[in-house]
Design an enzyme around this catalytic site. Sequence first.
Site, PDB file in Angstrom:
ATOM      1  N   ARG A  14      35.561  38.553  41.741  1.00 59.59           N
ATOM      2  CA  ARG A  14      36.586  37.765  41.071  1.00 59.59           C
ATOM      3  C   ARG A  14      37.883  37.861  41.870  1.00 59.59           C
ATOM      4  O   ARG A  14      38.598  38.859  41.806  1.00 59.59           O
ATOM      5  CB  ARG A  14      36.777  38.282  39.632  1.00 59.59           C
ATOM      6  CG  ARG A  14      38.019  37.729  38.948  1.00 59.59           C
ATOM      7  CD  ARG A  14      38.067  38.077  37.476  1.00 59.59           C
ATOM      8  NE  ARG A  14      37.959  39.490  37.176  1.00 59.59           N
ATOM      9  CZ  ARG A  14      38.937  40.377  37.307  1.00 59.59           C
ATOM     10  NH1 ARG A  14      40.116  40.009  37.776  1.00 59.59           N
ATOM     11  NH2 ARG A  14      38.750  41.642  36.984  1.00 59.59           N
TER      12      ARG A  14
ATOM     13  N   TYR B 113      45.060  47.537  39.738  1.00 50.78           N
ATOM     14  CA  TYR B 113      43.805  48.274  39.825  1.00 50.78           C
ATOM     15  C   TYR B 113      42.973  47.956  41.070  1.00 50.78           C
ATOM     16  O   TYR B 113      41.871  48.484  41.228  1.00 50.78           O
ATOM     17  CB  TYR B 113      42.952  48.048  38.571  1.00 50.78           C
ATOM     18  CG  TYR B 113      42.672  46.593  38.225  1.00 50.78           C
ATOM     19  CD1 TYR B 113      41.630  45.890  38.821  1.00 50.78           C
ATOM     20  CD2 TYR B 113      43.446  45.931  37.279  1.00 50.78           C
ATOM     21  CE1 TYR B 113      41.371  44.566  38.499  1.00 50.78           C
ATOM     22  CE2 TYR B 113      43.194  44.605  36.943  1.00 50.78           C
ATOM     23  CZ  TYR B 113      42.150  43.937  37.545  1.00 50.78           C
ATOM     24  OH  TYR B 113      41.894  42.621  37.208  1.00 50.78           O
TER      25      TYR B 113
ATOM     26  N   HIS C  38      41.720  38.594  35.904  1.00 45.25           N
ATOM     27  CA  HIS C  38      40.737  38.411  34.830  1.00 45.25           C
ATOM     28  C   HIS C  38      41.119  37.218  33.968  1.00 45.25           C
ATOM     29  O   HIS C  38      40.289  36.396  33.604  1.00 45.25           O
ATOM     30  CB  HIS C  38      40.659  39.663  33.953  1.00 45.25           C
ATOM     31  CG  HIS C  38      39.823  39.461  32.726  1.00 45.25           C
ATOM     32  ND1 HIS C  38      38.445  39.404  32.759  1.00 45.25           N
ATOM     33  CD2 HIS C  38      40.175  39.277  31.429  1.00 45.25           C
ATOM     34  CE1 HIS C  38      37.985  39.192  31.537  1.00 45.25           C
ATOM     35  NE2 HIS C  38      39.007  39.115  30.716  1.00 45.25           N
TER      36      HIS C  38
END
Length: 395
Positions: free
Chosen positions: A282, A295, A286
């Site tokens: 990805r 992260y 998100h």
Amino acid sequence: MQDRNHLARVTTTHQVHIIENGLIDIPMLQVLKPDGTLHEQAEEPEITQEVACKIYDTMEYIRILDERMIGAQRQGRISFYLASTGEEAAAVGSAAALQPQDMIMSQYREQGALAYRGYTTAQFMNQMFSNEKDPNKGRQMPIHYGDKALNFMTISSPLGTQIPQAAGYAYGQKMAGLDAVTICYFGEGAASEGDFHAGLNMAAVLHCPAIFFCRNNGYAISTPAEEQFAGDGIASRGLGYGVKTIRVDGNDPLAVYAATLKARELALSERCPILIEAMTYRLAAHSTSDDPTGYRSRDEEDKWRLKDPIQRMAKWLQHKGWFDEAANKALIDESRQAVLSALKEAEKIPVNPIDDMVTDVYDKVPPHLQYQMDELKAHIEKYPQAYPKTAGRNK
């Protein structure tokens, strides 16, 4: 009568035999190299120029749609959005291998599958703006699409609910003798839900013609895969449930197409479920509520940009002599203009009447809901400056 002795297939050993995680090596199907050239050992799937170009055009269109709608959310024009940047091949390549009568049960990153089936830009916009032309009548948040005519089940927010539903729907297709399968999309994070285990087990036991398509994109929001599970991805779980399993390069449109073609063939001929694990990444956040810089590193993202499925497909089309640079540029410009025009048009259309929250849900509106509706309308009338002018209007 059939022998139902569950020990009949068990091999006997006389020493302690420990099955370790690395004992079975599950290969990943890859047809195209990242540079778009064909692997020496690979065979191109049977695919026409029309289908190949439609896969590419749809992926390109979805990336444009995603970019525009993220911008619209940042401007406050819609409340929420989920992009599929970097994962377009998983949805579009698999959708291209299906037939129109096949049911699609999606999570919320498969807008490419819906676009491939013919969902229009206006339909995307009307749903995201929850206006009067939204078939869901504004009852769903943005990107929760559904279209009965295209056999695309309406998306729900809770993770994994579509998995056992897909098993049940596919069982119904089998009982009705239909030449159709159900494909169910979800992420590797959703595979941690109990619904995943219940759905796969039910499909395996009842021999349902379902394709369970897992997009393993590396992260469940901010949780990396290695912190989600210790096993060999999601594919190993299919084997544990007795489900035929394929692992595929999710950034390779041809490999995804070939894997799904084979999965559909097996699901119908053997009346059985198939699990496909598409290994992808990805590149986007998100959702518009997420900041991935907290992260993961930019270096990690850049490595995956080199495996961009759109560029990969474009280079293969060039090798085939099926790619026209000028025509592609014109198509991109046209798509950008079409998305922008549809966006401006959709946001001008009035929102749904507030009564739609309870009407045509029940045959007769229950007294307690009518009481709440009356209270809500009174509140809006008392504080009109805090609400859109159309918020309290009746039909």
